[in-house]
Every structure is written in structure tokens, then in C-alpha cells.
Design an enzyme around this catalytic site. Structure first.
Site, mmCIF file in Angstrom:
data_model
loop_
_atom_site.group_PDB
_atom_site.id
_atom_site.type_symbol
_atom_site.label_atom_id
_atom_site.label_comp_id
_atom_site.label_asym_id
_atom_site.label_seq_id
_atom_site.Cartn_x
_atom_site.Cartn_y
_atom_site.Cartn_z
ATOM 1 N N ASP A 122 -3.811 6.603 10.316
ATOM 2 C CA ASP A 122 -3.920 4.815 11.086
ATOM 3 C C ASP A 122 -2.793 4.256 11.971
ATOM 4 O O ASP A 122 -2.197 3.647 11.924
ATOM 5 C CB ASP A 122 -4.152 4.213 10.008
ATOM 6 C CG ASP A 122 -3.351 4.401 8.272
ATOM 7 O OD1 ASP A 122 -2.394 4.950 8.203
ATOM 8 O OD2 ASP A 122 -3.664 3.945 7.709
ATOM 9 N N SER B 17 0.470 -1.088 0.136
ATOM 10 C CA SER B 17 0.285 -0.161 -0.157
ATOM 11 C C SER B 17 0.808 1.327 -0.376
ATOM 12 O O SER B 17 0.497 2.276 -0.338
ATOM 13 C CB SER B 17 -1.235 0.234 1.541
ATOM 14 O OG SER B 17 -0.628 -0.022 2.572
ATOM 15 N N HIS C 37 0.068 4.667 7.285
ATOM 16 C CA HIS C 37 0.702 5.102 6.249
ATOM 17 C C HIS C 37 1.298 6.034 6.011
ATOM 18 O O HIS C 37 0.952 6.764 6.998
ATOM 19 C CB HIS C 37 -0.830 4.583 4.864
ATOM 20 C CG HIS C 37 -1.156 3.278 4.366
ATOM 21 N ND1 HIS C 37 -2.120 2.991 5.762
ATOM 22 C CD2 HIS C 37 -0.803 1.949 4.125
ATOM 23 C CE1 HIS C 37 -2.845 2.130 5.000
ATOM 24 N NE2 HIS C 37 -2.235 1.392 4.163
#
Length: 305
Positions: free
Chosen positions: A242, A38, A245
């Protein structure tokens, strides 16, 4: 300049840019593979909606990541189009994509070496994927090789692979312990299947992880000694709420770090010619430096034997 202005207008109007096909004069000369999970796909500016809990991208593209008439990307349909954020929107399509390091990297390379020529980015990253899913024979591996071969079929050379992965392998001790040999085999397999044994690889040492074995993965990444393998450390870069990221500014900074690493270590590329997507790859070496170095090593072996 007109192409750049047209791209900005289309994006501002929400119009797809995929119809801006590349002419024969614009075929990217310098190809870069973007692979991993990601943080390479890009989650900069992606946050959960407080009302729905559904991730959404804020749509903000930093100046360093804006479209450039000399930067293209290979689309999911294997055609070159003008590149723009989110780069992985049609590849990592099951997730919400935002800003990644790829555009900032390409813009920084062009700014610091304006004579390098057009840049072609080949997005291959998929969020949430572990190292075991990138093994040869699996979907992710086969897609990477197929997309790279498709990119090469129109000309140009692969200058490097940018690799950012490992967060998913921090969850379980057995995956963390197996990470180094799995990654080494992956790099070896990619180089072999692309017939590019000296492919420069720029891997990112983790800034975060999903589990408790972050340092185990980081040690494996920083301890690898393969030839033409370079490590750029993302530790300490700002994270989204979060805590997993990278933020958009962090992605920009990472892209610039990768560009600096590439420009410092850049060597004469080995040209790979592809006759078709599914055919075998023919390797031909045009680098006089490579030939000289090879002859030098042969001479040394004769002297000391």
C-alpha cells in the site's frame, strides 16, 4: 521460563492470553506509552485479501517480537497482561492490526539492559488519526492520559512515550503548516497532565504519507527542539504494497532503532504517584542528579547577576 512456554502454547492454540494476570511481583517497573496512528498501532504483515479486498494479518510474528515473560501491556480493561502481537488489537479495534514497533522495542531494551526490570507497554495508537484529533480535550488525548494514569496506579515509572504519527496530516496544506505547533502543544500538554515535565519523547519522522506534504511534516518533526525530545528517522524503511505502512521487518528494525535511542539518551526518571485514575497527580522528584543540576543552575544565576 514456564510462563514464556505457556504463552507460546496459548498463542499457538489461538487461546486468548488475557487471563494471564500479573502478580504483585510482576508489576511493570518501566512504563512506555505507545501513541500515534497506524504505523505505531502496527500494520506489519497486513495486506488486502486478493479475493475479498478485506485487509488481513498474515499472523507471522518475527523472532524479535515474540512474547517475553518480562513484557506486559495494559489491556483495554486497564489490567496488565502478558504482551503479544498485535499489541493494539483491543485498542485500535476498528482496524486490522499486525506487527508494530512496540514488542521489538521492548525486547531490544531487555536484551541490551537485562537489569532494567519488567517492561509495561501502554498501547494508545489509533489508525488514520490526524494531529487535530490528538488535541487536549478530545477522546484520543483523554484516553492516553487515562490509560497512563491507570498504568501508574499500580507502581512503576513512565520512562518514555514513543510517538509515530503524521501520515494523515500530509493530505492538506493547512494541516501540514499547522503540524509543528499542534505537535508541540500536544507534547507540552501531555507532560503537564502527567505531571512529568521532563518526560522523554521519542518521535518517528515519517517514512510515508497519505498526501503530497510528507516533507513538510518531516521537516516539522526533525526541526522540533523541545527538551528531552528525540527523533528517529524511518525514511527508507521497507513499506507494504500500500506504500503507506511499514512491513514487519521494517517495524522490527524501527523498534530496535527506538530502543537504541532510548538507551543512549536514558536519564534518571521522575517518579509520578497516582492516588486514583481520576484524581490529581502528585509529582515527587527522587533524582539526585536533577537536584544537583538545579542547584548548579541556581548558583550560576547568582554568580552572573
Amino acid at each position: 521460563m514456564m510462563l514464556y512456554l505457556l504463552a507460546i502454547i496459548l498463542i499457538a492454540q489461538g487461546t486468548t492470553i488475557s487471563d494471564l494476570m500479573v502478580t504483585s511481583q510482576q508489576i511493570p517497573k518501566n512504563i512506555f506509552i505507545l501513541a500515534g496512528q497506524s504505523n505505531m498501532a502496527g500494520r506489519g504483515g497486513v495486506v488486502n485479501d486478493t479475493k475479498t479486498g478485506i485487509p488481513r494479518w498474515d499472523g507471522i510474528v518475527p523472532p524479535q517480537s515474540q512474547p517475553n515473560p518480562s513484557i506486559f501491556k495494559l489491556s483495554s480493561s486497564l489490567t496488565w497482561i502478558l504482551a503479544h502481537e498485535p499489541l493494539h488489537s483491543d485498542i485500535d479495534y476498528n482496524k486490522t492490526n499486525g506487527v508494530g514497533p512496540g514488542m521489538a522495542f521492548a525486547n531490544a531494551v531487555l536484551t541490551k539492559d537485562p537489569d532494567i526490570g519488567t517492561v509495561g507497554l501502554v498501547p494508545c495508537a489509533i489508525g488514520g488519526t490526524s494531529m487535530s484529533q490528538w488535541e487536549k480535550g478530545g477522546f484520543l488525548y483523554d484516553q492516553l492520559v487515562q490509560r497512563t494514569r491507570a498504568a501508574l496506579s499500580s507502581g512503576g515509572v513512565v520512562r518514555a512515550m514513543l510517538w509515530y504519527q503524521g501520515e494523515s496530516d500530509t493530505l492538506y496544506e493547512e494541516d501540514a503548516d499547522a503540524y509543528k505547533w499542534r505537535l508541540e502543544k500536544f507534547f507540552t500538554d501531555v507532560r503537564a497532565d502527567l505531571h512529568h515535565p521532563f518526560l522523554p519523547i521519542y518521535q518517528v519522522a515519517l517514512a510515508s504519507g497519505e498526501g503530497p506534504f510528507i516533507e513538510t511534516i518531516r521537516e516539522a518533526q526533525k526541526g522540533m527542539k523541545q527538551a528531552n525530545l528525540h527523533c528517529v528517522d524511518a525514511k527508507g524503511l521497507p513499506l507494504e504494497p500500500d506504500r503507506l505502512h511499514l512491513t514487519s521487518p521494517a517495524q522490527v528494525y524501527l523498534g530496535q532503532m527506538l530502543a537504541d535511542a532510548f538507551l543512549r539518551a536514558r536519564s534518571t526518571p521522575i517518579r509520578t504517584t497516582i492516588t486514583s485514575y481520576n484524581s490529581s497527580t502528585t509529582l515527587s522528584i527522587f533524582s539526585s542528579g536533577f537536584i544537583i543540576n538545579t542547584l548548579y543552575l541556581l548558583l550560576l544565576s547568582l554568580v552572573y547577576t
